[in-house]
Design a protein around this motif. Sequence first.
Motif, PDB file in Angstrom:
ATOM      1  N   ALA A 162      51.271  20.032  44.053  1.00 32.19           N
ATOM      2  CA  ALA A 162      50.593  19.612  45.493  1.00 32.19           C
ATOM      3  C   ALA A 162      51.536  18.649  44.969  1.00 32.19           C
ATOM      4  O   ALA A 162      51.545  17.311  45.983  1.00 32.19           O
ATOM      5  N   TYR A 163      52.402  17.822  44.228  1.00 35.11           N
ATOM      6  CA  TYR A 163      52.254  16.418  43.461  1.00 35.11           C
ATOM      7  C   TYR A 163      53.478  16.260  42.719  1.00 35.11           C
ATOM      8  O   TYR A 163      53.248  15.735  41.022  1.00 35.11           O
ATOM      9  N   PRO A 164      54.667  16.933  42.643  1.00 34.50           N
ATOM     10  CA  PRO A 164      56.293  16.643  41.609  1.00 34.50           C
ATOM     11  C   PRO A 164      56.265  15.369  41.296  1.00 34.50           C
ATOM     12  O   PRO A 164      56.015  14.232  41.949  1.00 34.50           O
ATOM     13  N   THR A 165      56.215  15.531  40.122  1.00 33.41           N
ATOM     14  CA  THR A 165      56.356  14.195  39.465  1.00 33.41           C
ATOM     15  C   THR A 165      58.084  14.059  38.317  1.00 33.41           C
ATOM     16  O   THR A 165      57.849  15.453  37.761  1.00 33.41           O
ATOM     17  N   PRO A 166      59.206  13.303  38.119  1.00 34.38           N
ATOM     18  CA  PRO A 166      59.971  13.538  37.780  1.00 34.38           C
ATOM     19  C   PRO A 166      59.818  13.707  35.710  1.00 34.38           C
ATOM     20  O   PRO A 166      60.039  14.611  35.171  1.00 34.38           O
ATOM     21  N   ALA A 167      58.168  13.765  35.773  1.00 36.37           N
ATOM     22  CA  ALA A 167      57.865  13.309  34.579  1.00 36.37           C
ATOM     23  C   ALA A 167      56.412  14.519  34.285  1.00 36.37           C
ATOM     24  O   ALA A 167      55.282  14.201  35.001  1.00 36.37           O
ATOM     25  N   ARG A 168      56.660  15.319  33.136  1.00 28.12           N
ATOM     26  CA  ARG A 168      55.496  16.085  33.423  1.00 28.12           C
ATOM     27  C   ARG A 168      54.981  15.421  32.505  1.00 28.12           C
ATOM     28  O   ARG A 168      54.822  14.944  31.597  1.00 28.12           O
ATOM     29  N   ARG A 169      53.280  15.991  33.601  1.00 34.71           N
ATOM     30  CA  ARG A 169      52.148  15.400  32.638  1.00 34.71           C
ATOM     31  C   ARG A 169      51.750  16.349  31.420  1.00 34.71           C
ATOM     32  O   ARG A 169      51.224  17.604  32.345  1.00 34.71           O
TER      33      ARG A 169
END
Length: 290
Positions: free
Chosen positions: A247-254
């Motif tokens: 639901a919260y895509p970010t450039p870097a994978r967590r």
Amino acid sequence: MKVLIIGGEGQLGTVLNNLTSSQTFASFDITTIELLDLSQEDNIRIFFAGKKYDFVVNCSAYTAVDKAETDRDTAFLLNALAPGWIGKYAAQMHAGVIHVSTDYVFDGTANTPLTPEMPVNPVSQYGKSKLEGELHLMAENPDSIIIRTAWLYSPYGQNFMKTMLRLASERDELNVVFDQVGSPTSATDLATAIMRILQMASENRESFIPGVYHYANEGVCSWYDFAIMIFKLAGISCKVNAVRTDAYPTPARRPAYSVMDKHKIKEQFGLTIPYWVDSLEAVIENYQPN
């Protein structure tokens, strides 16, 4: 004994700086980026010239996880090359190094607590740069302790606790991911552990055992649980919705799983690590927003 702390403007460096005034086992020098710019090897060489330290603690890092995906060169310069340079010039004066690294060197697919011996597999540019820093440091100065930590927070700098408290003052409702789990780490507790290692080394140099160690507070939670507890301890009424990472895509994978196994550092240095909720309560009790 003389100790240099690099990165005194960051979360951990600020807390370490605060602790130095009560320590009698060593004298401390503390640098910020204004005093020591790590972006060029020559700056580090010139700074170390004519000085003598017994230990160097490197708290500096490029920590903009998402920005590192596009600003790869800067991330690798500060996180990969600079630790190697620090190690090189520390080794020339026979100084041991304590270097802080991250859970991002793992891919987050484990389902049992992460030991220092587990295979690494960073999935972000930030994680890759931090792993390269570990390797460069150990190659230049084998007399180094690397402490990987996760979910670091404090009253200083940018961190999850401060972000939640700020957002709760602006909104009545927040969405926080529940499918990433780990252990929040109070910078005060990590700094205290580092001071313990240094003090032991001042009494017996042989107690400084090089290698990779893991440190986080005891216990496990999700970011959702962390947020709920922050608001509970701060006495704030804010609705928190549990959402998935997608639901919260970010450039870097967590990393989805960042629970650290701390047995090695506890046994080697006789540490007692506090429970994350107790440490969070202590930080929030004394927290004064800017």
